[in-house]
Design an enzyme around this catalytic site. Structure first.
Site, PDB file in Angstrom:
ATOM      1  N   CYS A 122       0.801  -1.237   0.000  1.00 17.12           N
ATOM      2  CA  CYS A 122       0.000   0.000   0.000  1.00 17.12           C
ATOM      3  C   CYS A 122       0.829   1.280   0.000  1.00 17.12           C
ATOM      4  O   CYS A 122       0.396   2.298  -0.529  1.00 17.12           O
ATOM      5  CB  CYS A 122      -1.011   0.009   1.141  1.00 17.12           C
ATOM      6  SG  CYS A 122      -0.279  -0.002   2.780  1.00 17.12           S
ATOM      7  N   CYS A 130      -3.372  -2.689  -0.832  1.00 15.61           N
ATOM      8  CA  CYS A 130      -2.304  -3.577  -0.360  1.00 15.61           C
ATOM      9  C   CYS A 130      -1.971  -4.692  -1.352  1.00 15.61           C
ATOM     10  O   CYS A 130      -1.141  -5.550  -1.062  1.00 15.61           O
ATOM     11  CB  CYS A 130      -2.698  -4.164   0.986  1.00 15.61           C
ATOM     12  SG  CYS A 130      -3.041  -2.893   2.227  1.00 15.61           S
ATOM     13  N   LYS A 196      -5.831  -8.735  11.587  1.00 13.57           N
ATOM     14  CA  LYS A 196      -5.733  -7.295  11.327  1.00 13.57           C
ATOM     15  C   LYS A 196      -7.104  -6.800  10.875  1.00 13.57           C
ATOM     16  O   LYS A 196      -7.640  -7.253   9.864  1.00 13.57           O
ATOM     17  CB  LYS A 196      -4.680  -7.025  10.253  1.00 13.57           C
ATOM     18  CG  LYS A 196      -4.584  -5.556   9.883  1.00 13.57           C
ATOM     19  CD  LYS A 196      -3.433  -5.286   8.924  1.00 13.57           C
ATOM     20  CE  LYS A 196      -3.396  -3.822   8.527  1.00 13.57           C
ATOM     21  NZ  LYS A 196      -2.279  -3.529   7.621  1.00 13.57           N
ATOM     22  N   GLU A 234      -8.151 -16.942  11.390  1.00 13.61           N
ATOM     23  CA  GLU A 234      -7.036 -16.272  10.709  1.00 13.61           C
ATOM     24  C   GLU A 234      -5.699 -16.682  11.346  1.00 13.61           C
ATOM     25  O   GLU A 234      -4.728 -16.984  10.653  1.00 13.61           O
ATOM     26  CB  GLU A 234      -7.173 -14.743  10.811  1.00 13.61           C
ATOM     27  CG  GLU A 234      -8.132 -14.111   9.816  1.00 13.61           C
ATOM     28  CD  GLU A 234      -7.542 -14.015   8.408  1.00 13.61           C
ATOM     29  OE1 GLU A 234      -6.435 -14.536   8.167  1.00 13.61           O
ATOM     30  OE2 GLU A 234      -8.207 -13.421   7.538  1.00 13.61           O
ATOM     31  N   LYS A 249      -4.199  -6.574  15.674  1.00 12.91           N
ATOM     32  CA  LYS A 249      -4.086  -5.148  15.389  1.00 12.91           C
ATOM     33  C   LYS A 249      -5.450  -4.575  15.016  1.00 12.91           C
ATOM     34  O   LYS A 249      -6.136  -5.180  14.207  1.00 12.91           O
ATOM     35  CB  LYS A 249      -3.118  -4.990  14.208  1.00 12.91           C
ATOM     36  CG  LYS A 249      -2.962  -3.582  13.728  1.00 12.91           C
ATOM     37  CD  LYS A 249      -2.078  -3.541  12.529  1.00 12.91           C
ATOM     38  CE  LYS A 249      -2.096  -2.130  11.984  1.00 12.91           C
ATOM     39  NZ  LYS A 249      -1.423  -2.015  10.734  1.00 12.91           N
TER      40      LYS A 249
HETATM   41  C1  PBG Z   1      -0.028  -1.377   5.913  1.00 16.65           C
HETATM   42  C2  PBG Z   1      -0.157  -1.037   7.335  1.00 16.65           C
HETATM   43  C3  PBG Z   1      -1.070  -0.173   7.970  1.00 16.65           C
HETATM   44  C4  PBG Z   1      -0.694  -0.105   9.317  1.00 16.65           C
HETATM   45  C5  PBG Z   1       0.411  -0.945   9.478  1.00 16.65           C
HETATM   46  N1  PBG Z   1       0.714  -1.521   8.247  1.00 16.65           N
HETATM   47  C6  PBG Z   1      -2.168   0.655   7.416  1.00 16.65           C
HETATM   48  C7  PBG Z   1      -3.355   0.018   6.856  1.00 16.65           C
HETATM   49  O1  PBG Z   1      -3.531  -1.196   6.834  1.00 16.65           O
HETATM   50  O2  PBG Z   1      -4.173   0.794   6.360  1.00 16.65           O
HETATM   51  C8  PBG Z   1      -1.362   0.740  10.373  1.00 16.65           C
HETATM   52  C9  PBG Z   1      -0.502   1.111  11.536  1.00 16.65           C
HETATM   53  C10 PBG Z   1      -1.022   2.211  12.396  1.00 16.65           C
HETATM   54  O3  PBG Z   1      -2.154   2.721  12.248  1.00 16.65           O
HETATM   55  O4  PBG Z   1      -0.252   2.615  13.270  1.00 16.65           O
HETATM   56  N2  PBG Z   1      -0.984  -2.209   5.385  1.00 16.65           N
END
Ligand code: PBG
Length: 326
Positions: A122, A130, A196, A234, A249
């Site tokens: 991304c 992504c 995630k 997952e 996350k």
């Molecule tokens: C990349 C990624 C993201 C984050 C970590 N890796 C952004 C997203 O998925 O949009 C977010 C980290 C944060 O908000 O601190 N895919």
């Protein structure tokens, strides 16, 4: 007979006693500090929505790395902001890309610091998704695999210690594992962004990493925030495919998920205390509405108490400073 017999307050009567019966303690070695590496020279650009966080060009990293090391934070997580973006994210898998150059530099100046690299497209695609976009405008799962594997491999060649895929494509952990193994990197662990969520708490990060999707959202690949059984599936899949560390996350709105993952799998579990969680505390503190230091330590302790072994946090330096004072 006295009333009540059990008095919970007895063990709360002094800080010394409270310290002795404390169940959860933070250490600086719990933390992983995210770093945004930007193309160019002599750059240290503040991220507006994340006070205290900067984008660094590679030549400005040494000072920052020394500070992180002096605070005994053992690892950094690298994100790249490349010079060029295109539809296939070519800058992600070039051996002279920003993350690859930053990795080489950090391993040279501070070999014992662990370099974890975020593997995703991304930040490198002009559409901000992504993965690759197919004819219908949908992120193409299987066509994305090869590029992610190339990216992981180029990070490994640059000398990174751990690979952290954050794209949420199906099957990518197994695919990347095989690519690493086939090329002589069987000992590089994978920290999988396993559960995630498609979270609105990533807002400030998308400024920091310049990675906002240019159309649509990420809900067709990141998880629905309402689901926990799906998170366990997952995680199970990523472990089956070879993940060494599994991540949940964001962290604070998903503490129940961290706990469930830790209890069910007993795997090393990471939690990402994301940009929005950081920005909320910083903003409230700037207004004088919260005591920043105490709220930060309380939040980080709760993430560890829920079961996180590793905490990825923009507070790592601030919290390590507090821990040094104890
Ligand atoms: C990349 C990624 C993201 C984050 C970590 N890796 C952004 C997203 O998925 O949009 C977010 C980290 C944060 O908000 O601190 N895919």
């Amino acid at each position: 007979m006295g009333f009540p017999i059990q008095r919970m307050r007895r063990l709360r009567s002094s800080e010394t006693l409270r310290r002795m019966v404390r169940e959860t303690t933070l250490r600086s070695s719990d933390f992983i500090y995210p770093l945004f590496v930007i193309y160019g020279q002599d750059k240290k650009i503040p991220v507006n929505s994340m006070p205290g966080v900067f984008q660094f060009s590679v030549d400005r990293l040494p000072e920052e790395i020394k500070e992180i090391d002096s605070l005994k934070i053992p690892a950094v997580l690298l994100f790249g902001l490349p010079e060029h973006k295109d539809s296939v994210g070519s800058s992600a898998y070039q051996d002279n890309g920003v993350v690859q150059e930053a990795t080489r530099l950090i391993k040279k100046i501070c070999p014992e610091m662990l370099v974890i690299t975020d593997v995703c497209l991304c930040e490198y695609t002009d559409h901000g998704h992504c993965g690759l976009i197919d004819q219908k405008g949908v992120v193409d799962n299987d066509a994305t695999m090869g590029l992610l594997a190339q990216e992981a491999l180029s990070h490994a060649r640059a000398g990174c210690d751990i690979i952290a895929p954050s794209d949420m494509m199906d099957g990518r952990i197994g695919y990347i594992r095989k690519e690493l193994d086939d090329n002589g990197y069987k000992d590089i662990p994978i920290m999988a962004y396993a559960a995630k969520y498609a979270s609105s708490f990533y807002g400030p990060f998308r400024d920091a990493a310049d990675s906002a999707p240019q159309f649509g959202d990420r809900k067709s690949y990141q998880m629905d925030g309402a689901n926990i059984r799906e998170a366990l599936r997952e995680v199970a899949l990523d472990i089956e495919e070879g993940a060494d560390i599994v991540m949940v996350k964001p962290a604070l709105p998903y503490l129940d998920v961290i706990k469930a993952v830790k209890e069910k799998f007993a795997y090393p579990t990471a939690a990402y205390n994301v940009s929005g969680e950081y920005a909320m505390i910083k903003a409230a503190a700037a207004c004088g509405w919260l005591d920043e230091e105490r709220v930060m330590m309380e939040a980080l302790t709760s993430i560890k108490r829920a079961g996180a072994d590793l905490i990825i946090t923009y507070f790592a330096k601030d919290a390590a400073r507090v821990l040094q004072k104890l």
